[in-house]
Design an enzyme around this catalytic site. Structure first.
Site, PDB file in Angstrom:
ATOM      1  N   SER A  14       0.816  -1.125  -0.169  1.00 46.35           N
ATOM      2  CA  SER A  14       0.054   0.080   0.143  1.00 46.35           C
ATOM      3  C   SER A  14       1.033   1.828  -0.338  1.00 46.35           C
ATOM      4  O   SER A  14       0.583   2.460   0.093  1.00 46.35           O
ATOM      5  CB  SER A  14      -1.009  -0.205   1.080  1.00 46.35           C
ATOM      6  OG  SER A  14      -0.722  -0.096   2.645  1.00 46.35           O
ATOM      7  N   ILE A  17       8.121   1.240  -0.562  1.00 45.80           N
ATOM      8  CA  ILE A  17       8.759   0.406  -1.366  1.00 45.80           C
ATOM      9  C   ILE A  17       7.495  -0.355  -1.996  1.00 45.80           C
ATOM     10  O   ILE A  17       7.599  -0.932  -3.108  1.00 45.80           O
ATOM     11  CB  ILE A  17      10.206  -0.650  -0.614  1.00 45.80           C
ATOM     12  CG1 ILE A  17      11.108  -0.267   0.046  1.00 45.80           C
ATOM     13  CG2 ILE A  17      10.752  -1.386  -2.009  1.00 45.80           C
ATOM     14  CD1 ILE A  17      12.028  -0.367   0.663  1.00 45.80           C
ATOM     15  N   ASN A  93       7.349  -8.843   0.540  1.00 51.06           N
ATOM     16  CA  ASN A  93       8.455  -6.912   1.642  1.00 51.06           C
ATOM     17  C   ASN A  93       7.410  -6.163   2.564  1.00 51.06           C
ATOM     18  O   ASN A  93       8.137  -5.807   3.158  1.00 51.06           O
ATOM     19  CB  ASN A  93       7.204  -6.197   0.338  1.00 51.06           C
ATOM     20  CG  ASN A  93       7.669  -4.583   0.581  1.00 51.06           C
ATOM     21  OD1 ASN A  93       8.492  -3.985   0.188  1.00 51.06           O
ATOM     22  ND2 ASN A  93       6.605  -4.138   1.041  1.00 51.06           N
ATOM     23  N   SER A 146      16.858  -6.959   3.867  1.00 49.54           N
ATOM     24  CA  SER A 146      18.176  -5.390   3.878  1.00 49.54           C
ATOM     25  C   SER A 146      19.550  -5.465   3.885  1.00 49.54           C
ATOM     26  O   SER A 146      19.921  -7.026   4.260  1.00 49.54           O
ATOM     27  CB  SER A 146      17.654  -5.061   4.925  1.00 49.54           C
ATOM     28  OG  SER A 146      18.455  -4.312   5.894  1.00 49.54           O
ATOM     29  N   SER A 148      20.351  -4.628   6.186  1.00 49.87           N
ATOM     30  CA  SER A 148      20.991  -5.181   7.587  1.00 49.87           C
ATOM     31  C   SER A 148      21.157  -6.333   8.009  1.00 49.87           C
ATOM     32  O   SER A 148      21.275  -7.424   8.684  1.00 49.87           O
ATOM     33  CB  SER A 148      20.175  -4.500   8.647  1.00 49.87           C
ATOM     34  OG  SER A 148      19.492  -3.712   8.444  1.00 49.87           O
ATOM     35  N   TYR A 159      15.509  -6.469  14.668  1.00 54.99           N
ATOM     36  CA  TYR A 159      14.636  -6.039  13.405  1.00 54.99           C
ATOM     37  C   TYR A 159      15.922  -7.149  12.046  1.00 54.99           C
ATOM     38  O   TYR A 159      15.884  -7.554  11.782  1.00 54.99           O
ATOM     39  CB  TYR A 159      15.046  -4.676  12.659  1.00 54.99           C
ATOM     40  CG  TYR A 159      14.729  -5.033  11.272  1.00 54.99           C
ATOM     41  CD1 TYR A 159      13.684  -4.793  10.758  1.00 54.99           C
ATOM     42  CD2 TYR A 159      15.879  -4.059  10.849  1.00 54.99           C
ATOM     43  CE1 TYR A 159      13.614  -4.465   9.450  1.00 54.99           C
ATOM     44  CE2 TYR A 159      15.543  -4.169   9.388  1.00 54.99           C
ATOM     45  CZ  TYR A 159      14.462  -4.211   9.051  1.00 54.99           C
ATOM     46  OH  TYR A 159      14.284  -3.473   7.436  1.00 54.99           O
ATOM     47  N   LYS A 163      15.685  -9.685   9.172  1.00 56.20           N
ATOM     48  CA  LYS A 163      16.110  -9.360   7.355  1.00 56.20           C
ATOM     49  C   LYS A 163      17.360 -10.717   7.261  1.00 56.20           C
ATOM     50  O   LYS A 163      17.193 -11.077   6.291  1.00 56.20           O
ATOM     51  CB  LYS A 163      17.310  -7.939   7.618  1.00 56.20           C
ATOM     52  CG  LYS A 163      16.061  -7.126   8.120  1.00 56.20           C
ATOM     53  CD  LYS A 163      15.095  -7.087   6.172  1.00 56.20           C
ATOM     54  CE  LYS A 163      13.672  -6.715   6.396  1.00 56.20           C
ATOM     55  NZ  LYS A 163      12.466  -6.675   5.624  1.00 56.20           N
TER      56      LYS A 163
HETATM   57  N1  NAI Z   1      13.357   2.132   4.787  1.00 60.04           N
HETATM   58  C1  NAI Z   1      13.701   1.204   4.047  1.00 60.04           C
HETATM   59  O1  NAI Z   1      15.136   1.596   4.113  1.00 60.04           O
HETATM   60  C2  NAI Z   1      14.775  -0.493   4.301  1.00 60.04           C
HETATM   61  C3  NAI Z   1      13.488  -0.711   4.364  1.00 60.04           C
HETATM   62  N2  NAI Z   1      13.044  -2.170   4.558  1.00 60.04           N
HETATM   63  C4  NAI Z   1      12.448  -3.403   4.172  1.00 60.04           C
HETATM   64  O2  NAI Z   1      10.834  -2.908   3.359  1.00 60.04           O
HETATM   65  C5  NAI Z   1       9.828  -3.433   3.420  1.00 60.04           C
HETATM   66  C6  NAI Z   1       9.340  -2.619   2.969  1.00 60.04           C
HETATM   67  O3  NAI Z   1       9.522  -1.319   3.959  1.00 60.04           O
HETATM   68  P1  NAI Z   1       9.505  -0.133   3.747  1.00 60.04           P
HETATM   69  O4  NAI Z   1       8.558   0.991   2.606  1.00 60.04           O
HETATM   70  O5  NAI Z   1      10.567   1.052   3.672  1.00 60.04           O
HETATM   71  O6  NAI Z   1       8.109   0.866   4.731  1.00 60.04           O
HETATM   72  P2  NAI Z   1       7.099   0.937   4.849  1.00 60.04           P
HETATM   73  O7  NAI Z   1       6.258   1.880   6.271  1.00 60.04           O
HETATM   74  O8  NAI Z   1       6.528   2.776   3.960  1.00 60.04           O
HETATM   75  O9  NAI Z   1       5.951  -0.403   3.849  1.00 60.04           O
HETATM   76  C7  NAI Z   1       5.932  -0.691   4.990  1.00 60.04           C
HETATM   77  C8  NAI Z   1       4.759  -1.880   4.957  1.00 60.04           C
HETATM   78  O10 NAI Z   1       4.379  -3.152   5.229  1.00 60.04           O
HETATM   79  C9  NAI Z   1       3.226  -3.074   5.459  1.00 60.04           C
HETATM   80  N3  NAI Z   1       2.779  -3.612   7.053  1.00 60.04           N
HETATM   81  C10 NAI Z   1       3.152  -3.286   8.106  1.00 60.04           C
HETATM   82  N4  NAI Z   1       3.188  -4.011   8.823  1.00 60.04           N
HETATM   83  C11 NAI Z   1       2.243  -5.016   8.013  1.00 60.04           C
HETATM   84  C12 NAI Z   1       1.404  -6.701   8.764  1.00 60.04           C
HETATM   85  N5  NAI Z   1       1.198  -6.833  10.169  1.00 60.04           N
HETATM   86  N6  NAI Z   1       0.328  -6.932   8.217  1.00 60.04           N
HETATM   87  C13 NAI Z   1       0.477  -6.618   6.649  1.00 60.04           C
HETATM   88  N7  NAI Z   1       1.302  -5.355   6.274  1.00 60.04           N
HETATM   89  C14 NAI Z   1       2.755  -4.411   6.911  1.00 60.04           C
HETATM   90  C15 NAI Z   1       2.647  -1.528   6.065  1.00 60.04           C
HETATM   91  O11 NAI Z   1       1.506  -1.385   5.794  1.00 60.04           O
HETATM   92  C16 NAI Z   1       3.207  -1.264   4.635  1.00 60.04           C
HETATM   93  O12 NAI Z   1       2.814  -1.145   3.452  1.00 60.04           O
HETATM   94  C17 NAI Z   1      10.568  -3.674   5.087  1.00 60.04           C
HETATM   95  O13 NAI Z   1      10.196  -5.049   5.130  1.00 60.04           O
HETATM   96  C18 NAI Z   1      11.648  -3.622   5.156  1.00 60.04           C
HETATM   97  O14 NAI Z   1      12.034  -4.026   6.277  1.00 60.04           O
HETATM   98  C19 NAI Z   1      14.819  -3.062   3.742  1.00 60.04           C
HETATM   99  C20 NAI Z   1      16.038  -2.077   3.891  1.00 60.04           C
HETATM  100  C21 NAI Z   1      15.448  -1.314   4.445  1.00 60.04           C
HETATM  101  C1  LIG Z   2      14.119   1.529   8.588  1.00 62.64           C
HETATM  102  C2  LIG Z   2      16.041   1.495   8.858  1.00 62.64           C
HETATM  103  O1  LIG Z   2      15.634   2.764   8.709  1.00 62.64           O
HETATM  104  C3  LIG Z   2      16.384   0.979   7.496  1.00 62.64           C
HETATM  105  O2  LIG Z   2      15.514  -0.904   7.817  1.00 62.64           O
HETATM  106  C4  LIG Z   2      16.976  -1.509   6.993  1.00 62.64           C
HETATM  107  O3  LIG Z   2      17.196  -2.620   7.042  1.00 62.64           O
HETATM  108  C5  LIG Z   2      17.959  -0.487   7.109  1.00 62.64           C
HETATM  109  O4  LIG Z   2      19.646  -1.694   7.090  1.00 62.64           O
HETATM  110  C6  LIG Z   2      18.163   0.265   7.250  1.00 62.64           C
HETATM  111  O5  LIG Z   2      18.239   0.736   8.870  1.00 62.64           O
END
Ligand code: NAI
Ligand SMILES: C[C@H](O)[C@@H]1OC(=O)[C@H](O)[C@@H]1O
Length: 256
Positions: A14, A17, A93, A146, A148, A159, A163
């Protein structure tokens, strides 16, 4: 188009990423299942993405469900098959990262993080893989792991293991599912500006530090991760399995 005639499920699609990846998959011809949390905010955002996708002639549906629930994967797969007849790509994701120190980590924060990021993912990957195996024409599974998975974070002790776990799950599943033509890979994003780190990066000093550590000179954007996901989902990556792709602007290699 790189994903013509493929059905792609993306969890947590939603926003952030996942949303960027869903949009790009649809642009590349895929029929997309937008997985989201089921909250009213998530549902509303998913419907707005469906409208965006429809506007350029794509097809998408939304499915709500808690990523931590072991049944959510089955629900996503059933909806994909009912709407589009198949599952060709599964992108795990959805994830959370509630920054917290180690010594006083509340058990519920630890457990929620592991259940959302890893335990639910295990069963969702299993559900998608069984559907792909039954279809008999292979498939692609991609975990959004990640940087991470490879390095630690003092405020991310709950966390980073999730990952690393996803990264390892893709490696092992590449072996388990290779005989069925199902490829399993992970992307390892660095720091991508999204809601997950909005609060953390609101600290101007931290933001400047993370930016300065990134050789490409800027934080990532969700669209920077969408392309690598599409590549791994597509037949361009037909001989790539068990691999991981850093998408971090060079952050990982920047020791000194
Ligand atoms: N933003 C960053 O720097 C990094 C993000 N990631 C990973 O990327 C993925 C996406 O994160 P972002 O787009 O950055 O953050 P975000 O917070 O914008 O997106 C996270 C998504 O996961 C969904 N979500 C969370 N808990 C949930 C649940 N219990 N049930 C169903 N959906 C759920 C949220 O509704 C949202 O759509 C995550 O797995 C995060 O760990 C990995 C490396 C870096
Ligand atoms: C949420 C953090 O900013 C982000 O999540 C990751 O997986 C990256 O390593 C960053 O720490």
């Amino acid at each position: 188009m790189l994903l013509a005639d493929k059905t792609v499920i993306i969890t947590g699609a939603s926003r952030g990423i996942g949303r960027a990846a869903a949009r790009e998959c649809a642009r590349q011809g895929a029929r997309v299942v937008i997985g989201h949390s089921g909250s009213s905010q998530g549902t509303e955002a998913a419907y707005s993405l469906i409208e965006e996708i429809k506007a350029f002639g794509g097809r998408a549906i939304e499915v709500g469900g808690d990523a931590a629930d072991p049944d959510t994967g089955d629900k996503l797969v059933a909806a994909a098959v009912q709407a589009f007849g198949s599952v060709d790509v599964f992108v795990n994701n959805a994830g959370i990262c509630p920054f917290h120190s180690f010594l006083d980590m509340p058990r519920e924060v630890y457990l929620k993080t592991v259940n959302t990021n890893l335990n639910g993912a295990y069963f969702a990957v299993q559900a998608a893989a069984n559907q792909m195996k039954n279809q008999g024409r292979g498939g692609a599974i991609i975990a959004v792991s990640s940087i991470s998975a490879l390095v630690g974070g003092g405020m991310q002790t709950h966390y980073t293991p999730t990952k690393a776990g996803l990264h390892s799950l893709m490696q092992s599943c590449a072996i388990a599912l290779g005989p069925y033509g199902i490829r399993c890979n992970s992307v390892l994003p660095g720091t991508i500006a999204t809601d997950i780190n909005k609060e953390d990066l609101a600290d101007a000093e931290k933001l400047a530090y993370m930016t300065s550590r990134t050789p490409l000179g800027r934080l990532g954007e969700p669209d920077d991760v969408a392309g690598p996901i599409v590549f791994l989902a597509s037949d361009m990556a037909r001989y790539v399995t068990g691999a991981s792709l850093l998408v971090d602007g060079g952050l990982f290699v920047n020791l000194q």
